[in-house]
Design a protein around this motif. Structure first.
Motif, PDB file in Angstrom:
ATOM      1  N   ALA A 732      29.596  29.203  50.850  1.00  0.00           N
ATOM      2  CA  ALA A 732      30.428  30.376  51.124  1.00  0.00           C
ATOM      3  C   ALA A 732      30.787  31.062  49.808  1.00  0.00           C
ATOM      4  CB  ALA A 732      31.690  29.954  51.866  1.00  0.00           C
ATOM      5  N   PHE A 733      30.884  32.380  49.872  1.00  0.00           N
ATOM      6  CA  PHE A 733      31.171  33.142  48.656  1.00  0.00           C
ATOM      7  C   PHE A 733      31.988  34.373  49.034  1.00  0.00           C
ATOM      8  CE2 PHE A 733      30.320  36.385  45.493  1.00  0.00           C
ATOM      9  CZ  PHE A 733      30.495  35.689  44.310  1.00  0.00           C
ATOM     10  N   PRO A 734      33.027  34.665  48.291  1.00  0.00           N
ATOM     11  CA  PRO A 734      33.566  33.854  47.193  1.00  0.00           C
ATOM     12  C   PRO A 734      34.356  32.647  47.719  1.00  0.00           C
ATOM     13  CG  PRO A 734      34.911  35.791  47.498  1.00  0.00           C
ATOM     14  CD  PRO A 734      33.747  35.928  48.447  1.00  0.00           C
ATOM     15  N   ASN A 735      34.556  31.714  46.865  1.00  0.00           N
ATOM     16  CA  ASN A 735      35.286  30.501  47.222  1.00  0.00           C
ATOM     17  C   ASN A 735      35.868  29.895  45.944  1.00  0.00           C
ATOM     18  OD1 ASN A 735      36.322  28.323  48.620  1.00  0.00           O
ATOM     19  ND2 ASN A 735      34.363  27.196  48.658  1.00  0.00           N
ATOM     20  N   GLN A 742      32.111  35.032  52.903  1.00  0.00           N
ATOM     21  CA  GLN A 742      30.959  35.186  53.793  1.00  0.00           C
ATOM     22  C   GLN A 742      30.039  33.980  53.684  1.00  0.00           C
ATOM     23  OE1 GLN A 742      28.826  38.733  52.719  1.00  0.00           O
ATOM     24  NE2 GLN A 742      28.094  37.902  50.771  1.00  0.00           N
ATOM     25  N   ILE A 743      29.350  33.748  54.766  1.00  0.00           N
ATOM     26  CA  ILE A 743      28.409  32.624  54.848  1.00  0.00           C
ATOM     27  C   ILE A 743      27.035  33.199  55.158  1.00  0.00           C
ATOM     28  CG2 ILE A 743      27.856  30.481  56.052  1.00  0.00           C
ATOM     29  CD1 ILE A 743      30.851  30.347  56.801  1.00  0.00           C
ATOM     30  N   GLN A 744      26.014  32.739  54.393  1.00  0.00           N
ATOM     31  CA  GLN A 744      24.634  33.214  54.579  1.00  0.00           C
ATOM     32  C   GLN A 744      23.778  32.033  54.996  1.00  0.00           C
ATOM     33  OE1 GLN A 744      22.761  34.848  51.103  1.00  0.00           O
ATOM     34  NE2 GLN A 744      21.459  36.236  52.301  1.00  0.00           N
ATOM     35  N   PHE A 745      22.978  32.225  56.035  1.00  0.00           N
ATOM     36  CA  PHE A 745      22.137  31.126  56.517  1.00  0.00           C
ATOM     37  C   PHE A 745      20.788  31.695  56.946  1.00  0.00           C
ATOM     38  CE2 PHE A 745      24.839  32.613  59.959  1.00  0.00           C
ATOM     39  CZ  PHE A 745      23.981  32.760  61.023  1.00  0.00           C
ATOM     40  N   HIS A 778      20.789  35.557  57.959  1.00  0.00           N
ATOM     41  CA  HIS A 778      21.923  36.114  58.678  1.00  0.00           C
ATOM     42  C   HIS A 778      23.177  35.899  57.843  1.00  0.00           C
ATOM     43  CE1 HIS A 778      19.563  36.583  62.385  1.00  0.00           C
ATOM     44  NE2 HIS A 778      18.986  35.427  62.021  1.00  0.00           N
ATOM     45  N   THR A 779      24.140  36.797  57.975  1.00  0.00           N
ATOM     46  CA  THR A 779      25.398  36.698  57.229  1.00  0.00           C
ATOM     47  C   THR A 779      26.574  36.819  58.203  1.00  0.00           C
ATOM     48  OG1 THR A 779      24.356  37.705  55.273  1.00  0.00           O
ATOM     49  CG2 THR A 779      26.753  37.690  55.352  1.00  0.00           C
ATOM     50  N   TRP A 780      27.569  35.916  58.006  1.00  0.00           N
ATOM     51  CA  TRP A 780      28.801  35.957  58.840  1.00  0.00           C
ATOM     52  C   TRP A 780      30.000  36.027  57.915  1.00  0.00           C
ATOM     53  CZ3 TRP A 780      33.008  32.540  59.823  1.00  0.00           C
ATOM     54  CH2 TRP A 780      33.791  32.885  60.930  1.00  0.00           C
TER      55      TRP A 780
END
Length: 821
Positions: A732-735, A742-745, A778-780
């Motif tokens: 996750a970024f930023p963290n 946001q999370i990218q998978f 995908h990004t959430w």
């Protein structure tokens, strides 16, 4: 001093002295058909006044000399006509060889022959041009009487024609020996308007073109041309090449324009200009011209000591001596034949390792080689990088100019170490001399493979000996030729051109990075250890750095360095090598992006998973990122290489670009197992996404140098927890974050995705469910709110992702995030 013509009234002093000076200036050249002709050369005209001086004669007190003509039609025999007379225009008779001396270009000519001719002019053809413009009204009577006197003075073998000119030109009488017909035509002349001198001269020259033998034109005019279609320049040019002397008489021109034009016509043709202030002097002037063209003369002949038929202009000076007095005159003639130029040229520019032809020829645009019986030449060249291949008789050959093979002999002698080639052509006596243009000889040269680019090759062509049928030198000029080599020899991998492929050969790739030049041609294996011909780059050294020969210095030029590692040019046979046995490297390249222990710094790894039996020897790629978001800090080889590979990398931070190649040195073990090939350290201002990394020109390199191109979409992303067949979740970024992260998978196939968030007490605060997600990235985004969109307090939260693929496989990923308040 008074000069009295026999049978004529005495002349006034000015006219008498002018006549004596003028008689030594006339040029009259006889031309015999079927031979090379002597050419006329204009002598300055003599204005008939007491102050006039002829540059072609010297006047003694009582010995006068007139050089009337020169004839070279029987070259090398030169025949001249001269007149010698004393006071009162009395011809001096009985002169012999002892009374004459002849010089040609200041060289004494001996022996000479002298013949005396009396009462024999040989016949002269004269065209009379008379101005009948309106301004001649007062002088026309005297002009007619003077012209009739001239006609009556013509010798029996002489003939004349008459033109009248005003604004038009009219032929009143064609050539005739009948004096009465000429006199009647003169008496019938009437006046008109305008003056067409130039057109009249042109028509007179046209009429003379049908007549052989001695010729002359006599012009009488009182004004400047104002009506001709022809220009003065055109008329002078025609008169200059006509071989016909023009006598011009200017009547009362002291205050009129036109004098200079008449002088120029006389000057260029070898005739004389006469200034007649009044018409009362015309009869005396016509008598002077008649005397010049009259009988009693000597023929002085000799064989030129310079018998070369070279077409050159030569000056002949004849001196007469009589009773302690002397006089002389000079004329010029052009030798027959021509002075040819032997031109050296090459069929192509010399190229290292290849042959070219040196061609010796008489070019078509020049003069022909005239009357060759023997010709010996010496060709000098620099043997440092040039040699004539064996067998010599196939590479040193005569051309077509010497004639049919049976009509001449050809020999040569070669000094290889000294760079001297002697050529000898000898026409056979029965075949006789030959003239013409074309190729004399062709010589094949081999250029050394180690010839530096743009090397000068000077060729010096020397004339050793030449002869015509009389044994005289030919009119032949030789010269020099300098050509430059085209191209250079490169050895793939020896980028610094020191003869050995070693670690220092990697450095020039950075020095001449992206420099472009001509790509190597010629086919064949451009990576093999052999001399390859290349056209030079703008910077010569870069030609060697373009190791793969594609015309551009790139990261892939490391490949020949690895393939030819440790090889040297010393002792290598300079011929193309056999084609290499090629192998392909096949497998998958995987991308692994993960956080490092440094804040804001991430690690991007390129892993290789080989296909069965594949042997990987190298890897090349380019990478682009947004320089506003990412900075490439470092790049290094991974632990998957069996030995330390050769490495070249070029980082452009400003533009966010990286070019890299890695190549195992020849003879090393190859990559046959899965492992890390490259590690990149990247600084990011946000959570990085693999979709932000644009890979280009990715190639797997086999141990034979074969490149397997990998498309960017063939790069497989992986996660630290999953194998290459699993889905990928990036940190996750930023963290830590505030207010959102946001999370990218990445999904390998269609799947259902469930994202759940738990607080520190294990309570679920947020759930996201999406069914039928397509493969790909995908990004959430999470804004730090619960299921009812209420802001959550700061603290640690657990983020859990559950993926159920279409094929039934289930994947789970968990990571902690810190929400700051």
């Amino acid at each position: 001093m008074r000069i009295i013509m026999n049978g004529y009234p005495p002349l006034h002093r000015a006219a008498s002295v002018s006549l004596a000076l003028a008689l030594a200036c006339l040029m009259n050249i006889s031309i015999l058909p079927g031979r090379s002709q002597a050419q006329p050369f204009a002598s300055p005209s003599a204005e008939f006044r007491a102050s006039a001086v002829s540059p072609h004669s010297i006047l003694a007190d009582s010995l006068n000399f007139f050089y009337s003509s020169i004839n070279a039609s029987q070259f090398p025999k030169i025949v001249s006509e001269v007149k010698v007379w004393g006071n009162g225009f009395t011809p001096i008779e009985g002169l012999t060889e002892a009374n004459f001396t002849v010089f040609e270009d200041s060289v004494l000519q001996s022996p000479i022959q002298v013949q005396e001719f009396k009462n024999d002019s040989g016949g002269v053809s004269v065209v009379m041009l008379m101005d009948v413009s309106g301004s001649m009204q007062e002088e026309i009577g005297d002009a007619k009487n003077a012209a009739i006197t001239f006609v009556n003075l013509l010798q029996p073998l002489d003939q004349a024609a008459l033109f009248a000119f005003y604004e038009n030109v009219e032929l009143k009488q064609g050539f005739t020996h009948n004096k009465q017909m000429l006199i009647d035509s003169i008496n019938a002349l009437t006046l008109g308007d305008g003056t067409s001198i130039y057109d009249a001269v042109m028509q007179a020259l046209d009429l003379h073109a049908t007549i052989a033998g001695k010729r002359a034109i006599v012009i009488l005019s009182d004004g400047r041309d104002n009506s001709s279609a022809a220009t003065l320049q055109e008329t002078l040019q025609r008169a200059d090449t006509s071989n016909i002397p023009i006598f011009t008489i200017g009547l009362g021109l002291k205050k009129k324009k036109g004098t200079q034009q008449l002088k120029d016509l006389a000057r260029v043709s070898g005739g004389f200009f006469y200034d007649s202030p009044t018409s009362s002097e015309l009869e005396d002037i016509y008598r002077q011209i008649a005397f010049i063209l009259s009988s009693d003369y000597y023929v002085v002949s000799y064989n030129s000591s310079r018998c070369s038929e070279d077409g050159t202009v030569r000056k002949v000076r004849i001196e007469a001596r009589y009773q302690g007095l002397s006089a002389q005159g000079s004329r010029q003639y052009r030798a027959p034949g021509s002075s040819a130029t032997l031109v050296a040229s090459t069929d192509v520019r010399p190229v290292p390792g290849k042959t070219f032809r040196l061609i010796l020829a008489i070019p078509p645009q020049g003069n022909e080689l005239f009357g060759m019986m023997q010709l010996q030449l010496r060709v000098k060249f620099d043997p440092t990088f040039l040699k004539i291949p064996k067998p010599l008789d196939q590479n040193i050959r005569p051309g077509t100019l010497p004639g049919s093979p049976g009509d001449y002999t050809f020999h040569f002698n070669l000094n290889e170490t000294g760079g001297v080639l002697n050529l000898d052509f000898q026409r056979k006596t029965a075949a006789g001399p030959i003239s013409g243009k074309g190729r004399l000889a062709e010589i094949v040269f081999m250029t050394a493979a180690n010839t530096p680019d743009n090397t000068e090759f000077p060729f010096e062509i020397q004339l050793v000996k030449s002869a015509n049928a009389a044994g005289c030198p030919l009119g032949l000029q030789t010269g020099h030729l300098t050509v430059r080599s085209d191209g250079m020899i490169v050895w793939p991998g020896d980028t610094n051109h020191n003869g050995t492929v070693e670690l220092t050969d990697v450095l020039p790739l950075g020095i001449y990075w992206e420099m472009q030049g001509p790509a190597r041609s010629g086919g064949g294996d451009q990576l093999s250890w052999a001399p390859h011909l290349a056209k030079r780059f703008p910077v010569v050294e870069a030609t060697h750095t373009d190791a793969d020969g594609n015309g551009r210095v790139t990261e892939r030029d490391l490949i020949p360095i690895g393939l030819n590692w440790g090889k040297t040019t010393a002792g290598t046979v300079s011929k193309p090598a056999l084609a290499r046995v090629t192998h392909r490297a096949e497998g998958k390249l995987e991308l692994l992006l993960q956080a490092s222990q440094k804040a804001g710094v991430y690690s991007l790894n390129l892993n290789f998973s080989p296909a069965q039996t594949t042997k990987l020897a190298g890897l090349a790629f380019r990478l682009r990122v947004d320089p506003g978001l990412y900075r490439i800090l470092s790049v290094r080889p991974g632990e998957g290489w069996p030995v330390q590979p050769l490495v070249f990398s070029k980082i452009d931070p400003k533009n966010g670009q990286l070019a890299m190649s890695l190549m195992l040195p020849a003879g090393s073990a190859t990559v046959q197992h899965r492992g890390k090939m490259v590690n990149l350290e990247i600084q990011s201002r946000r959570q990085p996404h693999l979709s932000d990394f644009h890979f280009e020109a990715v190639g797997l390199i086999s141990q034979s140098g074969e490149i397997t191109e990998i498309a960017p979409d063939e790069l497989v992303p992986v996660s630290p927890e999953a194998g290459p067949e699993d889905f990928v979740v990036l940190p996750a970024f930023p963290n830590p974050f505030n207010p959102s992260t946001q999370i990218q998978f990445f999904l390998l196939q269609k799947a259902d995705v469930q994202i759940r968030i738990f607080n520190a007490l294990g309570q679920e605060v947020r759930r996201f469910i999406a069914n039928g997600y397509s493969p790909g990235w995908h990004t959430w985004n999470w804004q730090g709110r619960d299921q009812k969109h209420r802001e959550l307090p700061g603290g640690v939260y657990l983020l859990q992702i559950l993926v159920t693929q279409k094929d039934g496989h289930v994947f789970r990923n968990e990571q902690g995030v810190l929400l700051l308040k």
